[in-house]
Write an enzyme that holds these catalytic residues in place. Structure first.
Site, PDB file in Angstrom:
ATOM      1  N   GLU A  59      -1.425  39.818 108.081  1.00 37.55           N
ATOM      2  CA  GLU A  59      -2.586  39.782 109.144  1.00 37.55           C
ATOM      3  C   GLU A  59      -3.718  39.835 108.191  1.00 37.55           C
ATOM      4  O   GLU A  59      -4.240  40.170 107.124  1.00 37.55           O
ATOM      5  CB  GLU A  59      -2.494  41.010 109.924  1.00 37.55           C
TER       6      GLU A  59
ATOM      7  N   ASP B 293      -8.455  45.995 113.182  1.00 35.65           N
ATOM      8  CA  ASP B 293      -9.690  46.339 113.500  1.00 35.65           C
ATOM      9  C   ASP B 293      -9.467  47.915 114.477  1.00 35.65           C
ATOM     10  O   ASP B 293      -9.105  48.920 113.686  1.00 35.65           O
ATOM     11  CB  ASP B 293     -10.315  45.472 114.644  1.00 35.65           C
TER      12      ASP B 293
ATOM     13  N   LYS C   2     -10.600  47.744 108.855  1.00 37.16           N
ATOM     14  CA  LYS C   2     -11.891  48.704 109.446  1.00 37.16           C
ATOM     15  C   LYS C   2     -11.477  50.069 109.495  1.00 37.16           C
ATOM     16  O   LYS C   2     -11.293  50.482 110.741  1.00 37.16           O
ATOM     17  CB  LYS C   2     -12.586  47.905 110.696  1.00 37.16           C
TER      18      LYS C   2
ATOM     19  N   PHE D  56     -18.540  42.890 112.754  1.00 35.74           N
ATOM     20  CA  PHE D  56     -17.728  41.715 113.068  1.00 35.74           C
ATOM     21  C   PHE D  56     -17.908  40.970 111.989  1.00 35.74           C
ATOM     22  O   PHE D  56     -19.175  40.513 111.681  1.00 35.74           O
ATOM     23  CB  PHE D  56     -18.349  41.299 114.371  1.00 35.74           C
TER      24      PHE D  56
ATOM     25  N   ASP E 295     -12.362  34.138 113.163  1.00 33.39           N
ATOM     26  CA  ASP E 295     -13.345  33.371 113.943  1.00 33.39           C
ATOM     27  C   ASP E 295     -14.441  34.309 114.617  1.00 33.39           C
ATOM     28  O   ASP E 295     -14.355  35.342 115.068  1.00 33.39           O
ATOM     29  CB  ASP E 295     -12.311  32.497 114.734  1.00 33.39           C
TER      30      ASP E 295
ATOM     31  N   ARG F 233     -13.409  29.761 110.759  1.00 33.34           N
ATOM     32  CA  ARG F 233     -12.239  30.192 110.479  1.00 33.34           C
ATOM     33  C   ARG F 233     -12.149  29.391 108.979  1.00 33.34           C
ATOM     34  O   ARG F 233     -11.198  29.973 108.293  1.00 33.34           O
ATOM     35  CB  ARG F 233     -11.030  29.669 111.170  1.00 33.34           C
TER      36      ARG F 233
END
Ligand code: IMP
Ligand code: MG
Length: 184
Positions: free
Chosen positions: A103, A107, A135, A156, A163, A169
């Protein structure tokens, strides 16, 4: 795409291309040691994990197959809801296989904890997770992530597969966008 293409849309590079490369090699060495004598079914989660899959897979010596899933965790903008739906399933049967999910980022952890549970329930011999970014401050559920590249602040980020509105990306690094990009 590079920093120069972004002009003032880029606020900051937080992980460089070189740091990513080095860290993925370290993770691959650990994975090779852990999976000695076994074969891996490396599962990439579209679309963010494309870069991690490509680079991690090439750094691994353990025999492996690569397969892909596309899942969507309902939600808009920059928040995930934890309600997951499969848009594209694996082509492989995971029964008895050693699945390693690759991955881009964890998040809230909702997407991955659902996915790991889903693959375990199909009879995989083992399911582990390798994520480039995590995170930790925003995790909603405990996800057992065996291999983590970098812990980052709850901001973010874009680049290296990640993206914002399907853009960025193809940046070779991980960066933070300038505030004005979100308000366009
Ligand atoms: P989670 O379910 O909250 O862990 O969210 C997982 C997915 O949300 C990731 O696979 C990404 O596609 C997306 N995501 C989470 N944080 C970011 C970010 O900072 N930038 C871009 N995408 C993100
Ligand atoms: Mg993703």
């Amino acid at each position: 795409m590079d920093a120069a293409d972004m002009g003032d849309d880029l606020a900051e590079i937080i992980i460089t291309e070189e740091q990513i490369k080095t860290r993925l090699r370290e993770m691959a060495a650990q994975i090779d040691a852990d999976y000695a004598g076994r074969e891996i079914l490396l599962v990439g989660v579209l679309r963010g994990a494309v870069m991690v899959m490509a680079d991690l897979a090439r750094a691994l010596h353990t025999p492996l197959e690569m397969d892909w899933m596309d899942i969507s965790s309902y939600g808009s903008g920059t928040k995930s809801s934890g309600v997951v739906r499969i848009l594209k399933d694996l082509d492989s049967d995971v029964t008895g296989r050693h699945v390693l999910i690759a991955e881009d980022i964890i998040d809230s952890g909702l997407t991955l904890s659902w996915l790991a549970g889903n693959l375990r329930s199909r009879g995989a011999a083992s399911v582990e997770i390798a994520a480039l970014l995590r995170k930790p401050e925003v995790a909603k559920v405990e996800v057992d992530v065996t291999y983590v590249g970098f812990d980052i602040p709850p901001e973010f980020v874009v680049g290296y597969g990640l993206d914002y509105a399907e853009k960025y990306r193809n940046l070779p690094f991980v960066g933070v966008l300038a505030e004005h990009v979100y308000n366009r």
